[in-house]
Motif scaffolding. Structure first.
Motif, PDB file in Angstrom:
ATOM      1  N   GLY A 121      63.962  54.025  13.464  1.00  0.00           N
ATOM      2  CA  GLY A 121      62.743  54.721  13.883  1.00  0.00           C
ATOM      3  C   GLY A 121      61.676  54.559  12.824  1.00  0.00           C
ATOM      4  N   ALA A 122      60.437  54.778  13.194  1.00  0.00           N
ATOM      5  CA  ALA A 122      59.314  54.547  12.282  1.00  0.00           C
ATOM      6  C   ALA A 122      59.439  55.393  11.015  1.00  0.00           C
ATOM      7  CB  ALA A 122      58.006  54.868  13.000  1.00  0.00           C
ATOM      8  N   PRO A 123      58.888  54.897   9.907  1.00  0.00           N
ATOM      9  CA  PRO A 123      58.882  55.699   8.683  1.00  0.00           C
ATOM     10  C   PRO A 123      58.186  57.044   8.957  1.00  0.00           C
ATOM     11  CG  PRO A 123      58.105  53.462   8.227  1.00  0.00           C
ATOM     12  CD  PRO A 123      58.246  53.588   9.714  1.00  0.00           C
ATOM     13  N   GLY A 124      58.775  58.130   8.483  1.00  0.00           N
ATOM     14  CA  GLY A 124      58.162  59.444   8.662  1.00  0.00           C
ATOM     15  C   GLY A 124      58.573  60.158   9.937  1.00  0.00           C
ATOM     16  N   SER A 125      59.397  59.502  10.787  1.00  0.00           N
ATOM     17  CA  SER A 125      59.790  60.144  12.041  1.00  0.00           C
ATOM     18  C   SER A 125      60.845  61.233  11.818  1.00  0.00           C
ATOM     19  CB  SER A 125      60.302  59.092  13.033  1.00  0.00           C
ATOM     20  OG  SER A 125      61.336  58.322  12.455  1.00  0.00           O
ATOM     21  N   VAL A 130      64.959  51.270   7.667  1.00  0.00           N
ATOM     22  CA  VAL A 130      63.522  51.448   7.774  1.00  0.00           C
ATOM     23  C   VAL A 130      63.119  50.808   9.078  1.00  0.00           C
ATOM     24  CG1 VAL A 130      61.342  50.634   6.846  1.00  0.00           C
ATOM     25  CG2 VAL A 130      63.062  51.607   5.338  1.00  0.00           C
ATOM     26  N   GLY A 131      62.367  51.568   9.866  1.00  0.00           N
ATOM     27  CA  GLY A 131      62.087  51.119  11.225  1.00  0.00           C
ATOM     28  C   GLY A 131      61.083  50.003  11.348  1.00  0.00           C
ATOM     29  N   VAL A 132      61.297  48.954  10.624  1.00  0.00           N
ATOM     30  CA  VAL A 132      60.404  47.801  10.790  1.00  0.00           C
ATOM     31  C   VAL A 132      61.202  46.514  10.758  1.00  0.00           C
ATOM     32  CG1 VAL A 132      58.199  48.698   9.965  1.00  0.00           C
ATOM     33  CG2 VAL A 132      59.915  47.995   8.310  1.00  0.00           C
ATOM     34  N   GLY A 133      60.763  45.579  11.557  1.00  0.00           N
ATOM     35  CA  GLY A 133      61.275  44.216  11.463  1.00  0.00           C
ATOM     36  C   GLY A 133      62.692  44.009  11.936  1.00  0.00           C
ATOM     37  N   GLN A 134      63.260  42.950  11.439  1.00  0.00           N
ATOM     38  CA  GLN A 134      64.516  42.438  11.944  1.00  0.00           C
ATOM     39  C   GLN A 134      65.705  43.349  11.636  1.00  0.00           C
ATOM     40  OE1 GLN A 134      64.582  39.833  13.925  1.00  0.00           O
ATOM     41  NE2 GLN A 134      66.779  40.057  14.224  1.00  0.00           N
ATOM     42  N   SER A 135      65.636  44.088  10.512  1.00  0.00           N
ATOM     43  CA  SER A 135      66.792  44.924  10.163  1.00  0.00           C
ATOM     44  C   SER A 135      67.014  45.963  11.252  1.00  0.00           C
ATOM     45  CB  SER A 135      66.587  45.597   8.810  1.00  0.00           C
ATOM     46  OG  SER A 135      65.557  46.544   8.882  1.00  0.00           O
ATOM     47  N   VAL A 137      64.874  57.317  16.567  1.00  0.00           N
ATOM     48  CA  VAL A 137      64.134  58.568  16.364  1.00  0.00           C
ATOM     49  C   VAL A 137      62.657  58.358  16.689  1.00  0.00           C
ATOM     50  CG1 VAL A 137      63.563  60.399  14.717  1.00  0.00           C
ATOM     51  CG2 VAL A 137      65.773  59.217  14.556  1.00  0.00           C
ATOM     52  N   LEU A 138      62.156  59.175  17.610  1.00  0.00           N
ATOM     53  CA  LEU A 138      60.739  59.133  17.990  1.00  0.00           C
ATOM     54  C   LEU A 138      60.160  60.528  17.772  1.00  0.00           C
ATOM     55  CD1 LEU A 138      61.250  57.243  21.386  1.00  0.00           C
ATOM     56  CD2 LEU A 138      60.345  56.255  19.280  1.00  0.00           C
TER      57      LEU A 138
END
Ligand SMILES: Nc1nc2c(ncn2[C@@H]2O[C@H](COP(=O)(O)OP(=O)(O)O)[C@@H](O)[C@H]2O)c(=O)[nH]1
Ligand SMILES: [Mg+2]
Length: 311
Positions: free
Chosen positions: A53-57, A147-152, A166-167
């Motif tokens: 999920g996005a950072p900070g969610s 961390v909710g970004v990219g390929q990972s 997580v949203l």
């Protein structure tokens, strides 16, 4: 500590041995391969929960709550926080929330931040290896925060039995995750920060997305701030584990395939780096024609012609 002793202490869930084994594997110290080979066959496996999920969610905040709830059940737990490694330090940052738990020095909760040096853009091989070490130590539940970004984020399906996304009620992430198809990797949706209001809209949006495919998504509104929805979420995870046990087994076979592929690729790269004839080829015909050089290297590989400098 000798590898044999390290292994037997690791099997007793000794946190010092575990930390040492992880460092040994991460840093590719002598005998790390022997250690990994020796932990098999694994006696039993842990429930592996991936959280994206996005950072900070609120991923780390939720993990803190999940851990508190699982701990009272007497389970042995581990949290891995996967961070994109900083190109400058090469190190990883541990979320504040997780740092707090780590400093509480609880012997039943093992927390580790791992740098994701990125393997083909996904989770690095050592992430799989560390999960294996945690399983050998007998952990019951392993939580992996990415961390909710990219390929990972997409690669989390290759290490987790169940993936939580997580949203937040007000976030506009959905457009992006709908578009990128990332939404498909989630088994369970968590609408955290439901105290902010508007989580019903978010639930409807997700249901809408899946309406055509006929999939009934599992959605849980939570609020870490007001301590609501956590037991329901945990029960939902357990229910998923029971109801989807067949699918989880199928999935773990595919995860194993992905893992073996990563090991093979790394070993080939290691061999290539160590073989002087490969660098000679690269410097030689590689300068004029990279494709021809690559073909020749592949030939060397398949005919067993690549040799370590040591041999
Ligand atoms: N209002 C509200 N804030 C929350 C909730 N959960 C987390 N937060 C806050 O959101 C921020 C980011 O949380 P964190 O767990 O670090 O997010 P992460 O980056 O996804 O790991 C922190 O300031 C938290 O206190 C919640 O349920 N409600
Ligand atoms: Mg975090």
């Amino acid at each position: 500590m000798k590898t044999q002793e390290l292994l037997s202490r690791l099997r007793q869930n000794d946190p010092v041995a575990l930390a040492k084994a992880i460092s040994m594997v991460e840093n590719r110290k002598k005998d790390y391969g022997k250690l990994l080979e020796a932990i098999y066959p694994l006696g039993r496996t842990a429930l592996k929960i991936g959280i994206t999920g996005a950072p900070g969610s609120g991923k780390s905040s939720l993990i803190e709550k999940l851990i508190a709830a699982l701990k009272v059940q007497g389970l042995s737990l581990a949290v891995l926080a996967v961070d994109p490694s900083s190109p400058l330090s090469g190190g990883a940052l541990l979320g504040d929330r997780l740092r707090m738990i780590q400093h509480s020095n609880d012997p039943n909760v093992f927390i580790r931040s791992i740098a994701n040096r990125g393997h083909l853009g996904g989770l690095s091989l050592s992430t799989h290896e560390i999960i294996d070490l945690l399983q050998a130590a007998g952990k019951d539940v392993i939580i992996i925060e990415t961390v909710g970004v990219g390929q990972s984020e997409v690669d989390i399906v290759n290490v987790a039995d169940v993936v939580l996304m997580v949203l937040n009620p007000e976030s506009g992430d959905e457009i992006q995750i709908f578009k990128a198809g990332i939404i498909e990797i989630a088994d369970i949706f968590v609408i955290n920060k439901s105290d902010l209001g508007g989580s019903d809209n978010k639930v409807a949006e997700i249901r809408n997305y899946f309406a055509l495919s006929g999939r009934e998504p599992l959605i849980f509104p939570t609020s870490v701030k007001e301590d609501r929805g956590i037991p329901e979420l945990l029960a939902g995870i357990r229910r998923f584990q029971d109801q989807e046990s067949g699918r989880i087994i199928d999935k773990s076979l595919r995860m194993r395939e992905n893992y073996i592929e990563k090991i093979v690729v790394e070993r080939i790269q290691e061999k290539m780096r160590r073989d002087p004839s490969v660098s000679a080829l690269i410097r030689g015909i590689g300068a004029a024609n990279p494709y021809q050089a690559a073909e020749r290297i592949l030939e060397l590989l398949t005919t067993g012609g690549i040799h370590d400098k040591k041999d």
